[in-house]
Design an enzyme around this catalytic site. Structure first.
Site, PDB file in Angstrom:
ATOM      1  N   HIS A  42       0.731  -1.198  -0.252  1.00  0.00           N
ATOM      2  CA  HIS A  42      -0.209   0.265   0.329  1.00  0.00           C
ATOM      3  C   HIS A  42       0.443   1.568  -0.023  1.00  0.00           C
ATOM      4  CE1 HIS A  42      -2.944   3.041   1.548  1.00  0.00           C
ATOM      5  NE2 HIS A  42      -2.097   3.104   2.774  1.00  0.00           N
ATOM      6  N   HIS A  68       3.905   6.604   5.621  1.00  0.00           N
ATOM      7  CA  HIS A  68       2.677   7.229   6.381  1.00  0.00           C
ATOM      8  C   HIS A  68       1.764   6.496   7.267  1.00  0.00           C
ATOM      9  CE1 HIS A  68       0.278   5.307   2.947  1.00  0.00           C
ATOM     10  NE2 HIS A  68      -0.967   5.339   3.680  1.00  0.00           N
ATOM     11  N   ASP A  69       1.558   5.429   6.717  1.00  0.00           N
ATOM     12  CA  ASP A  69       0.916   5.104   7.720  1.00  0.00           C
ATOM     13  C   ASP A  69       1.916   4.430   9.250  1.00  0.00           C
ATOM     14  OD1 ASP A  69      -1.537   4.213   7.045  1.00  0.00           O
ATOM     15  OD2 ASP A  69      -1.289   2.929   5.591  1.00  0.00           O
ATOM     16  N   GLU A  72       0.590   5.480  12.319  1.00  0.00           N
ATOM     17  CA  GLU A  72      -0.924   5.333  13.041  1.00  0.00           C
ATOM     18  C   GLU A  72      -0.726   3.117  13.153  1.00  0.00           C
ATOM     19  OE1 GLU A  72      -3.713   7.018  10.618  1.00  0.00           O
ATOM     20  OE2 GLU A  72      -4.841   5.472  10.646  1.00  0.00           O
ATOM     21  N   ASP A  73      -0.478   2.761  12.579  1.00  0.00           N
ATOM     22  CA  ASP A  73      -0.547   1.559  12.162  1.00  0.00           C
ATOM     23  C   ASP A  73       0.847   0.438  12.797  1.00  0.00           C
ATOM     24  OD1 ASP A  73      -3.465   2.048  11.012  1.00  0.00           O
ATOM     25  OD2 ASP A  73      -2.417   1.484   9.331  1.00  0.00           O
ATOM     26  N   ASP A 129      -3.387   8.637  -1.386  1.00  0.00           N
ATOM     27  CA  ASP A 129      -3.696   7.521  -0.015  1.00  0.00           C
ATOM     28  C   ASP A 129      -5.668   7.397  -0.491  1.00  0.00           C
ATOM     29  OD1 ASP A 129      -4.157   5.891   1.678  1.00  0.00           O
ATOM     30  OD2 ASP A 129      -4.076   7.291   3.905  1.00  0.00           O
TER      31      ASP A 129
END
Ligand code: ZN
Length: 183
Positions: A42, A68-69, A72-73, A129
């Protein structure tokens, strides 16, 4: 530390370090599609959309897309990103992180980041995104999602993009193209 900072000026070095960092952080995660593809696909897709569809040539934006994630993840921290990639890239990643995942001590930092130049870069990453999310949703919908849930997902992505309009005409056009595939 000095050699690391100067190496950051080489775009290929930066991109390779970002993709390796993200691949390591997301190593145990899978996407929600039927085939449960590796999560890292992704962020790589985002970087490709920026480069190919948007002709974005800012290496900081490409690196931020790859990362980018991570806030968050994964268990990655803003301090860690700053140490590895510098404050600007760490701020862009912070800006594209869903606020519900941002710890209290970072909220102030987020306001600083938003007031700085990183906002324009963050908008590009957010646009890419949403393009990727809807392309994935069209091509490989998550198993078990009903029609209504898919439609809500499309509309929510559109709400986000509508707030970013005026950032990049071509990427916005690509978004509208995939939004038109709403089930
Ligand atoms: Zn994403």
């Amino acid at each position: 530390m000095d050699s690391k900072l100067s190496a950051t000026n080489d775009p290929t070095d930066l991109i390779l370090r970002a993709v390796a960092f993200a691949a390591h952080k997301h190593r145990d995660q899978r996407r929600k599609d039927k085939g449960a593809s590796p999560y890292i696909n992704h962020p790589i897709q985002l970087a490709k959309v920026l480069w190919e569809d948007g002709e974005v040539r800012d290496p900081e934006v490409i690196a931020a897309a790859l990362l980018h994630d991570t806030l968050e993840d994964t268990e990655t921290t803003w301090m860690e990103l700053r140490g590895e990639f510098g404050e600007d890239i760490a701020d862009v990643v912070l800006e594209v992180t869903d606020t519900q995942w941002i710890k209290k001590e970072l909220r102030k930092r987020l306001q600083v980041a938003r007031a700085r130049h990183s906002s324009e870069q963050a908008k590009l990453v957010k646009l890419a995104d949403k393009i990727c999310n809807l392309r994935d949703m069209s091509a490989h919908p998550p198993a078990g999602w009903g029609l209504e849930r898919k439609q809500q997902y499309f509309d929510w992505a559109r709400e986000v993009v509508d707030r970013l309009r005026g950032t990049h005409a071509e990427l916005e056009r690509k978004f509208d193209e995939v939004y038109a595939l709403k089930p």
